[in-house]
Motif scaffolding. Structure first.
Motif, PDB file in Angstrom:
ATOM      1  N   GLY A 184      -7.496   5.029  -4.412  1.00 16.20           N
ATOM      2  CA  GLY A 184      -7.196   3.619  -4.510  1.00 16.20           C
ATOM      3  C   GLY A 184      -8.029   2.837  -3.498  1.00 16.20           C
ATOM      4  N   TYR A 185      -7.673   1.591  -3.287  1.00 18.47           N
ATOM      5  CA  TYR A 185      -8.394   0.766  -2.310  1.00 18.47           C
ATOM      6  C   TYR A 185      -7.820   1.011  -0.917  1.00 18.47           C
ATOM      7  CZ  TYR A 185     -10.708  -1.687  -6.099  1.00 18.47           C
ATOM      8  OH  TYR A 185     -11.480  -1.987  -7.187  1.00 18.47           O
ATOM      9  N   CYS A 186      -8.718   1.304   0.014  1.00 17.73           N
ATOM     10  CA  CYS A 186      -8.316   1.642   1.368  1.00 17.73           C
ATOM     11  C   CYS A 186      -8.962   0.679   2.362  1.00 17.73           C
ATOM     12  CB  CYS A 186      -8.750   3.071   1.718  1.00 17.73           C
ATOM     13  SG  CYS A 186      -8.113   4.337   0.580  1.00 17.73           S
ATOM     14  N   LEU A 187      -8.325   0.515   3.489  1.00 23.14           N
ATOM     15  CA  LEU A 187      -8.883  -0.324   4.546  1.00 23.14           C
ATOM     16  C   LEU A 187      -8.424   0.198   5.900  1.00 23.14           C
ATOM     17  CD1 LEU A 187     -10.486  -2.864   5.370  1.00 23.14           C
ATOM     18  CD2 LEU A 187      -8.324  -4.140   5.242  1.00 23.14           C
ATOM     19  N   LEU A 188      -9.390   0.509   6.733  1.00 28.11           N
ATOM     20  CA  LEU A 188      -9.159   0.821   8.147  1.00 28.11           C
ATOM     21  C   LEU A 188      -9.649  -0.391   8.918  1.00 28.11           C
ATOM     22  CD1 LEU A 188      -8.561   2.704  10.552  1.00 28.11           C
ATOM     23  CD2 LEU A 188     -10.794   3.772  10.165  1.00 28.11           C
ATOM     24  N   PHE A 189      -8.775  -1.014   9.701  1.00 27.00           N
ATOM     25  CA  PHE A 189      -9.149  -2.277  10.339  1.00 27.00           C
ATOM     26  C   PHE A 189      -8.679  -2.307  11.789  1.00 27.00           C
ATOM     27  CE2 PHE A 189      -5.028  -2.798   8.334  1.00 27.00           C
ATOM     28  CZ  PHE A 189      -4.263  -3.533   9.242  1.00 27.00           C
ATOM     29  N   ALA A 236       0.854  -1.188   0.000  1.00 26.75           N
ATOM     30  CA  ALA A 236       0.000   0.000   0.000  1.00 26.75           C
ATOM     31  C   ALA A 236       0.887   1.234   0.000  1.00 26.75           C
ATOM     32  CB  ALA A 236      -0.895  -0.010   1.240  1.00 26.75           C
ATOM     33  N   LYS A 237       0.385   2.316  -0.552  1.00 28.32           N
ATOM     34  CA  LYS A 237       1.191   3.534  -0.624  1.00 28.32           C
ATOM     35  C   LYS A 237       1.447   4.129   0.750  1.00 28.32           C
ATOM     36  CE  LYS A 237      -0.284   4.758  -5.308  1.00 28.32           C
ATOM     37  NZ  LYS A 237      -1.018   5.748  -6.153  1.00 28.32           N
ATOM     38  N   GLU A 238       0.434   4.040   1.623  1.00 29.46           N
ATOM     39  CA  GLU A 238       0.578   4.527   2.993  1.00 29.46           C
ATOM     40  C   GLU A 238       0.050   3.467   3.942  1.00 29.46           C
ATOM     41  OE1 GLU A 238       0.386   7.623   0.085  1.00 29.46           O
ATOM     42  OE2 GLU A 238      -1.380   6.526   0.802  1.00 29.46           O
ATOM     43  N   ALA A 239       0.667   3.345   5.102  1.00 33.70           N
ATOM     44  CA  ALA A 239       0.229   2.334   6.068  1.00 33.70           C
ATOM     45  C   ALA A 239       0.638   2.741   7.474  1.00 33.70           C
ATOM     46  CB  ALA A 239       0.825   0.975   5.721  1.00 33.70           C
ATOM     47  N   TYR A 240      -0.110   2.208   8.445  1.00 35.69           N
ATOM     48  CA  TYR A 240       0.188   2.518   9.842  1.00 35.69           C
ATOM     49  C   TYR A 240      -0.462   1.456  10.717  1.00 35.69           C
ATOM     50  CZ  TYR A 240       1.033   5.633  13.865  1.00 35.69           C
ATOM     51  OH  TYR A 240       1.485   6.197  15.031  1.00 35.69           O
ATOM     52  N   ILE A 241       0.279   0.956  11.689  1.00 40.53           N
ATOM     53  CA  ILE A 241      -0.226  -0.043  12.625  1.00 40.53           C
ATOM     54  C   ILE A 241       0.163   0.378  14.037  1.00 40.53           C
ATOM     55  CG2 ILE A 241      -0.347  -2.495  13.225  1.00 40.53           C
ATOM     56  CD1 ILE A 241      -1.137  -1.940  10.350  1.00 40.53           C
ATOM     57  N   VAL A 242      -0.825   0.473  14.919  1.00 42.82           N
ATOM     58  CA  VAL A 242      -0.577   0.892  16.304  1.00 42.82           C
ATOM     59  C   VAL A 242      -1.449   0.066  17.230  1.00 42.82           C
ATOM     60  CG1 VAL A 242      -2.334   2.713  16.241  1.00 42.82           C
ATOM     61  CG2 VAL A 242      -0.410   2.916  17.832  1.00 42.82           C
ATOM     62  N   ASP A 243      -0.986  -0.155  18.456  1.00 42.84           N
ATOM     63  CA  ASP A 243      -1.826  -0.876  19.411  1.00 42.84           C
ATOM     64  C   ASP A 243      -2.280   0.060  20.523  1.00 42.84           C
ATOM     65  OD1 ASP A 243       0.083  -0.846  21.572  1.00 42.84           O
ATOM     66  OD2 ASP A 243       1.080  -2.597  20.726  1.00 42.84           O
ATOM     67  N   VAL A 292      -4.967  -1.415  15.730  1.00 43.66           N
ATOM     68  CA  VAL A 292      -5.635  -0.670  14.660  1.00 43.66           C
ATOM     69  C   VAL A 292      -4.645  -0.465  13.527  1.00 43.66           C
ATOM     70  CG1 VAL A 292      -6.670   1.535  14.003  1.00 43.66           C
ATOM     71  CG2 VAL A 292      -7.243   0.494  16.206  1.00 43.66           C
ATOM     72  N   GLY A 293      -5.108  -0.713  12.313  1.00 46.75           N
ATOM     73  CA  GLY A 293      -4.250  -0.545  11.152  1.00 46.75           C
ATOM     74  C   GLY A 293      -4.945   0.193  10.022  1.00 46.75           C
ATOM     75  N   VAL A 294      -4.154   0.788   9.174  1.00 52.46           N
ATOM     76  CA  VAL A 294      -4.659   1.534   8.023  1.00 52.46           C
ATOM     77  C   VAL A 294      -3.814   1.193   6.803  1.00 52.46           C
ATOM     78  CG1 VAL A 294      -5.267   3.807   7.113  1.00 52.46           C
ATOM     79  CG2 VAL A 294      -5.249   3.429   9.593  1.00 52.46           C
ATOM     80  N   LEU A 295      -4.476   0.899   5.702  1.00 56.10           N
ATOM     81  CA  LEU A 295      -3.816   0.707   4.419  1.00 56.10           C
ATOM     82  C   LEU A 295      -4.492   1.633   3.418  1.00 56.10           C
ATOM     83  CD1 LEU A 295      -3.691  -3.208   4.410  1.00 56.10           C
ATOM     84  CD2 LEU A 295      -1.754  -1.653   4.795  1.00 56.10           C
ATOM     85  N   LEU A 296      -3.720   2.497   2.785  1.00 57.82           N
ATOM     86  CA  LEU A 296      -4.241   3.457   1.816  1.00 57.82           C
ATOM     87  C   LEU A 296      -3.545   3.258   0.479  1.00 57.82           C
ATOM     88  CD1 LEU A 296      -4.192   6.681   4.066  1.00 57.82           C
ATOM     89  CD2 LEU A 296      -6.085   5.078   3.731  1.00 57.82           C
ATOM     90  N   GLY A 297      -4.292   3.423  -0.596  1.00 64.54           N
ATOM     91  CA  GLY A 297      -3.706   3.294  -1.925  1.00 64.54           C
ATOM     92  C   GLY A 297      -3.216   1.883  -2.210  1.00 64.54           C
ATOM     93  N   ASP A 298      -4.030   0.903  -1.877  1.00 63.48           N
ATOM     94  CA  ASP A 298      -3.650  -0.493  -2.063  1.00 63.48           C
ATOM     95  C   ASP A 298      -4.452  -1.098  -3.214  1.00 63.48           C
ATOM     96  OD1 ASP A 298      -2.355  -2.886  -1.596  1.00 63.48           O
ATOM     97  OD2 ASP A 298      -2.956  -3.031   0.500  1.00 63.48           O
ATOM     98  N   GLN A 299      -4.317  -2.408  -3.402  1.00 62.36           N
ATOM     99  CA  GLN A 299      -5.144  -3.141  -4.357  1.00 62.36           C
ATOM    100  C   GLN A 299      -6.288  -3.801  -3.615  1.00 62.36           C
ATOM    101  OE1 GLN A 299      -2.635  -5.840  -6.564  1.00 62.36           O
ATOM    102  NE2 GLN A 299      -1.503  -4.178  -7.558  1.00 62.36           N
ATOM    103  N   ASN A 300      -7.330  -4.189  -4.336  1.00 59.73           N
ATOM    104  CA  ASN A 300      -8.567  -4.630  -3.720  1.00 59.73           C
ATOM    105  C   ASN A 300      -8.376  -5.810  -2.773  1.00 59.73           C
ATOM    106  OD1 ASN A 300     -11.218  -5.086  -3.037  1.00 59.73           O
ATOM    107  ND2 ASN A 300     -11.865  -5.751  -5.056  1.00 59.73           N
ATOM    108  N   GLU A 301      -8.069  -6.984  -3.308  1.00 60.48           N
ATOM    109  CA  GLU A 301      -7.963  -8.167  -2.458  1.00 60.48           C
ATOM    110  C   GLU A 301      -6.719  -8.137  -1.584  1.00 60.48           C
ATOM    111  OE1 GLU A 301     -10.263 -10.462  -1.978  1.00 60.48           O
ATOM    112  OE2 GLU A 301     -11.552  -9.333  -3.349  1.00 60.48           O
TER     113      GLU A 301
END
Length: 279
Positions: A235-240, A33-40, A250-259
């Motif tokens: 792009g395809y984004c996911l906040l999870f 993904a173009k941008e990402a972040y993972i924090v607890d 908690v994690g974030v993926l921005l500008g990714d591919q779908n699957e």
């Protein structure tokens, strides 16, 4: 009692602060993904990749829409769907919950319509009602962002669709922080963790079945939600979010591919969980 009581200022003050981003560990999953972040929830940042870069975040915007509504609404409030709500979603080519003019729904049901199928029609109806008016609601979204310390976030609508000028933006770090706040509401957590929500036919609306676009809920244990998003610009984004070894991750993926966003998120939850356990 208003729902806002569940997200009181006292509770908000307890949200974990964010630490500095460490170097990515050698055993960390590859993140394309173009941008990402993972924090607890203990404040440990497990991965950062251009996490402060301002970019469009598509329908992740709806997390703030839900957050603002939850601060002001009662779940039993009833909202009538207008022709403008339906037309707005259809005209922009946005995802919809299939709402029709004249149907009446409780806020509880509209939150599912907003977060599971990512209904722009539901977003429009909620923003129109709780602004009142969309302009006032967007102002509330931006004031709330500032109050939560989301310094690199700006909203221009309640649904995340592209705007011709002065487009909205956020960052992976800001979106993770917002999710940590939102997930302190049991109502929000229940909604975003549902795989499907059905409303039976009544005198005031048709039967509806809304399915969650977040495939991560079916791929891994302990997943809490939160939201998918897609536009050409974002792009395809996911906040999870998920629970691992007693902590919320908690994690974030921005500008990714779908699957790929779902498989990457699954790996990142496990990776962060291992870091917590053995770190």
């Amino acid at each position: 009692m208003r729902i806002g009581g569940l997200i009181s200022s006292a509770v908000v003050a307890l949200v974990v602060g964010f630490g500095s981003t460490p170097a990515q560990a050698a055993n960390a999953p590859a993140v394309k993904a173009k941008e990402a972040y993972i924090v607890d929830s203990a404040g440990t940042v497990h991965l950062g990749k251009r996490e402060t870069r301002r970019v469009p975040v598509a329908s992740l915007v709806k997390v703030m829409t839900a957050y603002v509504v939850l601060r002001e609404a009662d779940l039993s409030d009833v909202i009538t769907i207008s022709a403008a709500d339906v037309k707005y979603a259809a005209k922009g080519g946005a995802a919809t919950a299939g709402l029709r003019k004249g149907e009446r729904f409780t806020v509880r049901d509209l939150l599912y319509a907003l977060m599971l199928p990512s209904g722009a029609d539901a977003a429009n109806a909620l923003a129109r009602h709780y602004g009142p008016g969309k302009t006032a609601f967007i102002a509330k979204m931006n004031r709330t962002a500032r109050s939560l310390g989301l310094a690199d976030t700006r909203y221009t609508n309640a649904d995340g669709m592209p705007t011709p000028a002065n487009g909205g933006y956020s960052t992976a770090a800001d979106q993770a922080k917002l999710a940590q706040y939102a997930l302190r509401s049991s109502i929000f957590t229940t909604v975003v963790g549902a795989k499907v929500h059905r409303v039976s036919k009544t005198a005031v609306h048709r039967a509806h079945t809304w399915r969650n676009t977040n495939k991560l809920l079916s791929r891994a244990d302990g997943v809490l939600g939160v939201k998918t998003g897609y536009t050409n610009a974002a792009g395809y984004c996911l906040l999870f979010a998920g629970e691992r070894n007693g902590l919320q991750i908690v994690g974030v993926l921005l500008g990714d591919q779908n699957e790929r966003r779902f498989s990457t998120a699954e790996k990142l939850l496990d990776y962060a969980g291992e870091q917590v356990a053995f770190g």
